[in-house]
Design an enzyme around this catalytic site. Structure first.
Site, short mmCIF file in Angstrom:
data_model
loop_
_atom_site.label_atom_id
_atom_site.label_comp_id
_atom_site.label_asym_id
_atom_site.label_seq_id
_atom_site.Cartn_x
_atom_site.Cartn_y
_atom_site.Cartn_z
N ARG A 104 -0.17 2.92 1.67
CA ARG A 104 -0.65 1.63 2.17
C ARG A 104 -1.04 0.76 0.99
NH1 ARG A 104 -5.22 1.85 6.65
NH2 ARG A 104 -6.42 2.44 4.84
N THR A 108 -2.98 -5.51 1.42
CA THR A 108 -2.41 -5.98 2.69
C THR A 108 -2.51 -4.93 3.80
OG1 THR A 108 -0.24 -5.08 2.17
CG2 THR A 108 -0.69 -7.32 1.41
N ASP A 200 -10.73 9.59 3.12
CA ASP A 200 -9.34 9.51 2.68
C ASP A 200 -8.71 10.90 2.73
OD1 ASP A 200 -6.99 9.54 0.87
OD2 ASP A 200 -7.54 7.45 0.55
N ASP A 203 -6.88 12.15 -0.53
CA ASP A 203 -7.83 12.48 -1.61
C ASP A 203 -8.58 13.77 -1.31
OD1 ASP A 203 -7.17 10.37 -3.23
OD2 ASP A 203 -8.74 9.05 -2.46
C1 PRP Z 1 -3.07 7.38 4.67
C2 PRP Z 1 -2.71 8.33 5.80
C3 PRP Z 1 -1.65 7.56 6.53
C4 PRP Z 1 -2.11 6.14 6.38
C5 PRP Z 1 -2.76 5.72 7.65
O1 PRP Z 1 -2.17 7.46 3.64
O2 PRP Z 1 -2.30 9.59 5.37
O3 PRP Z 1 -0.35 7.73 6.00
O4 PRP Z 1 -3.06 6.11 5.32
O5 PRP Z 1 -3.08 4.39 7.62
P1 PRP Z 1 -2.38 3.29 8.54
O6 PRP Z 1 -2.34 3.86 9.93
O7 PRP Z 1 -3.33 2.13 8.44
O8 PRP Z 1 -1.04 2.97 7.98
P2 PRP Z 1 -2.35 6.60 2.29
O9 PRP Z 1 -1.70 5.27 2.41
O10 PRP Z 1 -3.81 6.61 1.92
O11 PRP Z 1 -1.48 7.39 1.25
P3 PRP Z 1 -1.68 8.87 0.64
O12 PRP Z 1 -1.43 9.85 1.76
O13 PRP Z 1 -0.64 8.91 -0.40
O14 PRP Z 1 -3.07 8.97 0.10
N1 URA Z 2 -6.07 6.75 5.55
C1 URA Z 2 -6.98 7.74 5.41
O1 URA Z 2 -6.75 8.69 4.67
N2 URA Z 2 -8.11 7.65 6.09
C2 URA Z 2 -8.39 6.62 6.91
O2 URA Z 2 -9.47 6.60 7.51
C3 URA Z 2 -7.44 5.59 7.05
C4 URA Z 2 -6.27 5.70 6.36
#
Ligand code: PRP
Ligand code: URA
Length: 209
Positions: A104, A108, A200, A203
């Site tokens: 994400r 945005t 997160d 993380d």
């Molecule tokens: C997180 C999560 C989803 C997304 C959800 O990933 O694992 O993929 O956010 O958010 P949304 O419904 O608002 O799109 P992130 O973008 O943090 O990436 P990562 O798994 O690489 O940390």
């Molecule tokens: N991605 C995450 O990992 N946690 C949230 O709460 C939203 C998006």
């Protein structure tokens, strides 16, 4: 909210509570995500068709049932979806695994694709998308669109914690896709994080913060 299946099994609910706890460390978090994925996988596959077969036991013939031909694939959304793969494969060792890389944009909140590799016969399979968090729904909606662009029509979405907003987004963009989750939280904060959620997921799984 339509087409949502919320797993209220006590074991799943208990493990989700441990997952939410900010004092749960990376090792425990990873184990819990995997365990919950396995327990959820049990329900997600409930509609798999069976066929009758005849098997010889040590004492005679048995008319019994095995899963009939239906092929399954799982597609973790990188990174956090990776945490759910092992649990699902424990249950479904023959499943093929595709990967979709999305993150994400923190400004945005829109998903940005950086990787996509799917099994060659993906369009013949039921594909279950894995991602622990359904927040705005942007990432899951984009992942579903990628699969549909590749002629995959039989799609389920499995997440651990979903927001109402995320579910409504999937209902609107992809009314044909069933959403399987363990909890539905009411709110998102200004950064698009689910509240109370679990923080997160990527993380916490990989210890990057
Ligand atoms: C997180 C999560 C989803 C997304 C959800 O990933 O694992 O993929 O956010 O958010 P949304 O419904 O608002 O799109 P992130 O973008 O943090 O990436 P990562 O798994 O690489 O940390
Ligand atoms: N991605 C995450 O990992 N946690 C949230 O709460 C939203 C998006």
């Amino acid at each position: 909210m339509k087409n949502v299946f919320i797993f209220d099994h006590p074991l799943i609910q208990h493990k989700i509570s441990l997952l939410r706890d900010k004092n749960t460390n990376t090792k425990e978090f990873r184990e819990l995500v995997s365990e919950i994925a396995m327990l959820m996988g049990y329900e997600v596959t409930r509609d798999m068709p069976l066929k009758e077969v005849e098997i010889e036991t040590p004492v005679g013939m048995a008319k019994t049932k095995v899963i009939s031909g239906k092929k399954l694939g799982i597609v973790p959304i990188l990174r956090a979806g990776l945490g759910m793969v092992e649990g699902m494969l424990n249950l479904l060792p023959m499943a093929k695994v595709g990967h979709i890389g999305l993150y994400r944009d923190p400004e945005t909140l829109e998903p940005v694709e950086y990787y996509c590799k799917l099994p060659v016969d993906a369009e013949e399979r039921e594909m279950v998308i894995l991602d622990p968090m359904l927040a705005t729904g942007g990432s899951a909606s984009a992942a579903i669109s990628f699969l549909k662009q590749r002629n995959i029509t039989n799609i389920k979405l499995m997440c651990l914690i979903a927001s109402r907003t995320g579910i409504e987004r999937i209902n609107k963009d992809h009314p044909d896709v069933g959403i399987y989750c363990a909890a539905v939280d009411e709110k998102l904060n200004d950064h698009g994080y689910i509240v109370p959620g679990l923080g997160d997921a990527g993380d916490r799984l990989f210890g990057t913060k």
